[in-house]
Scaffold this motif. Structure first.
Motif, mmCIF file in Angstrom:
data_model
loop_
_atom_site.group_PDB
_atom_site.id
_atom_site.type_symbol
_atom_site.label_atom_id
_atom_site.label_comp_id
_atom_site.label_asym_id
_atom_site.label_seq_id
_atom_site.Cartn_x
_atom_site.Cartn_y
_atom_site.Cartn_z
ATOM 1 N N LYS A 157 0.820 -1.206 0.000
ATOM 2 C CA LYS A 157 0.000 0.000 0.000
ATOM 3 C C LYS A 157 0.857 1.261 0.000
ATOM 4 C CE LYS A 157 -3.832 -2.300 2.378
ATOM 5 N NZ LYS A 157 -4.729 -2.318 3.568
ATOM 6 N N ARG A 158 2.020 1.205 0.693
ATOM 7 C CA ARG A 158 2.862 2.386 0.757
ATOM 8 C C ARG A 158 3.798 2.441 -0.445
ATOM 9 N NH1 ARG A 158 5.517 2.101 6.606
ATOM 10 N NH2 ARG A 158 5.801 -0.065 5.893
ATOM 11 N N PRO A 159 4.165 3.617 -0.886
ATOM 12 C CA PRO A 159 5.058 3.729 -2.050
ATOM 13 C C PRO A 159 6.474 3.251 -1.716
ATOM 14 C CG PRO A 159 4.710 5.878 -1.081
ATOM 15 C CD PRO A 159 3.757 4.943 -0.378
#
Length: 460
Positions: free
Chosen positions: A445-447
């Protein structure tokens, strides 16, 4: 020189000594076999050419009733069979033969392979007493002037242990090494003596010359008897060295003998019920065997630390045994008629394997267990604080100044069965790590950071 004062293995008085010779280049063959009991001369059988299937199977069928009767006697007596071989190489040869023979198309040969499989499968398990290598057993009792690999030659190992009087030890060892002590004959002997005799035998047999064939067969027998008898005699000598009264009793061996008897009874029950012995274990069976072997290692170590003086001292030096002096015993009342006890201990050991939260047990009476709460080094000694979990009544009667040895919990062999039953339930459904399907990927979900290395370094 001796490195222990107590015997390190069980020696069954009814044990069988098995010596096999394989043909050069034929690792799964049996060219000659010698089988006997401790203190008795062996019975020997030799085939002229083990590459002839009928001759090879004839020798194996000769061995089968010996082992069938022996296993039946042990099962009826509530004990276990024990097979002695000369070295680790001979042990591996027997294990390989067991796997090979189980998958032949002859029922009686399969039966022999199945019986040998019990010993072969037990051989890598810690504390097993079913298949014993004479060199391994001697190395557990003696240290020599050789490298460990050189100790696998039984003749030279025995020469170091009991050198001939009035003779240079190096010359005696060099002479001993000239005699084969495993499963293969000397290459020069093969080239100059044995191979021509086998060729003569095959030539006479192909020509139908029975008198010449019999003559060459007897020649080969005499040649191989000269090789196999010294190996068998050296194995007998190794057992006699280990049976000397100088070795004190070791109570931990009684537990190992009982465990071996249970394993043997279970193995034979499985054969009577018709369970199949596969060549390769399934993932589930493999995982259960690994767990069983790991537990066996810890059980053997725990038993030896309690009953074997040499193992205890080695543990104290390596740090696996905590040897401490009780400097203070603190009592705290936490409820009516309920007290909490804390040990304050000091140790001068240079190397300790301790972490907060470890649970240790006394290796001698009284039985006390301790959970480590704090470990600190102060100059030349280590200060340890721990809460008493079991044995509070014994601690209540104890005074500061006592010396205690702590280590792992006492061995519990029956608990292996409970652990394996739990594993069996957990492995009812094959985990993805042992199957062909991989789980679906989980999206992040996080870059992703632009510089992953810099991010990891910031975490340190």
């Amino acid at each position: 020189m001796p490195i222990v004062s107590q015997r390190q293995l069980v020696i069954q008085p009814h044990a069988r000594i098995l010596t096999l010779i394989a043909m050069a280049g034929e690792d799964t063959s049996v060219h000659a076999a010698a089988l006997g009991r401790i203190g008795h001369p062996p019975e020997i059988n030799v085939v002229a050419d083990p590459r002839r299937r009928d001759d090879q199977y004839g020798l194996l069928r000769w061995l089968l009733p010996f082992f069938e009767n022996y296993y039946a006697e042990c099962l009826a007596g509530g004990t276990f069979p024990q097979i002695w071989v000369s070295s680790a190489g001979a042990l591996g040869h027997l294990d390989t033969l067991a796997d090979r023979l189980r998958f032949t198309d002859e029922d009686d040969i399969k039966r022999l392979g199945t019986l040998w499989t019990y010993a072969g499968e037990r051989s890598p398990v810690a504390g097993q007493q079913a298949l014993i290598s004479a060199t391994t057993a001697l190395r557990a009792h003696y240290a020599t002037g050789q490298q460990e690999a050189e100790d696998e030659h039984l003749g030279s190992l025995l020469t170091w242990i009991d050198p001939p009087a009035g003779r240079d030890i190096w010359a005696a060892v060099a002479a001993a090494e000239l005699q084969p002590m495993a499963v293969k004959t000397d290459p020069q002997f093969d080239t100059v003596t044995l191979q021509p005799a086998v060729e003569d035998y095959n030539r006479a047999s192909s020509a139908g010359d029975e008198p010449a064939s019999t003559f060459h067969r007897q020649r080969i027998r005499q040649m191989l008897e000269g090789v196999i008898r010294p190996i068998h005699a050296a194995t007998q000598r190794a057992i006699s060295v280990l049976m000397e009264p100088r070795w004190g009793p070791n109570p931990s061996l009684d537990v190992l003998a009982d465990q071996e008897a249970r394993e043997f009874k279970q193995f034979m029950a499985g054969r009577e019920e018709g369970f199949y012995l596969p060549y390769h274990d399934s993932p589930k069976a493999g995982a259960m065997k690994i767990a069983s072997r790991e537990r066996a290692v810890s059980n053997v170590e725990a038993g030896m630390l309690r009953h074997d003086r040499a193992a205890r001292e080695k543990g104290a030096v390596s740090g696996s045994v905590l040897r401490v002096k009780v400097t203070d015993i603190r009592e705290e009342k936490i409820a009516p008629r309920l007290f909490k006890y804390e040990f304050v201990l000091s140790s001068q050991q240079g190397s300790l394997h301790l972490r907060t939260g470890d649970e240790l047990w006394t290796l001698d009476e009284p039985k006390i267990s301790l959970r480590i709460n704090d470990v600190g080094r102060h100059g030349s000694y280590t200060r340890i604080k721990g809460e008493v979990l079991h044995g509070k009544n014994a601690v209540k009667r104890m005074s500061p100044g006592a010396t205690l040895d702590f280590g792992p919990e006492a061995p519990n062999w029956p608990s292996i069965g409970n652990e394996l039953r739990q594993m069996s339930e957990r492995l009812t459904h094959e985990p993805w790590t042992h199957g062909d399907k991989t789980p679906t990927s989980t999206p992040i979900k996080r870059p992703m950071p632009s510089n992953l290395l810099a991010m990891v370094e910031r975490l340190v």
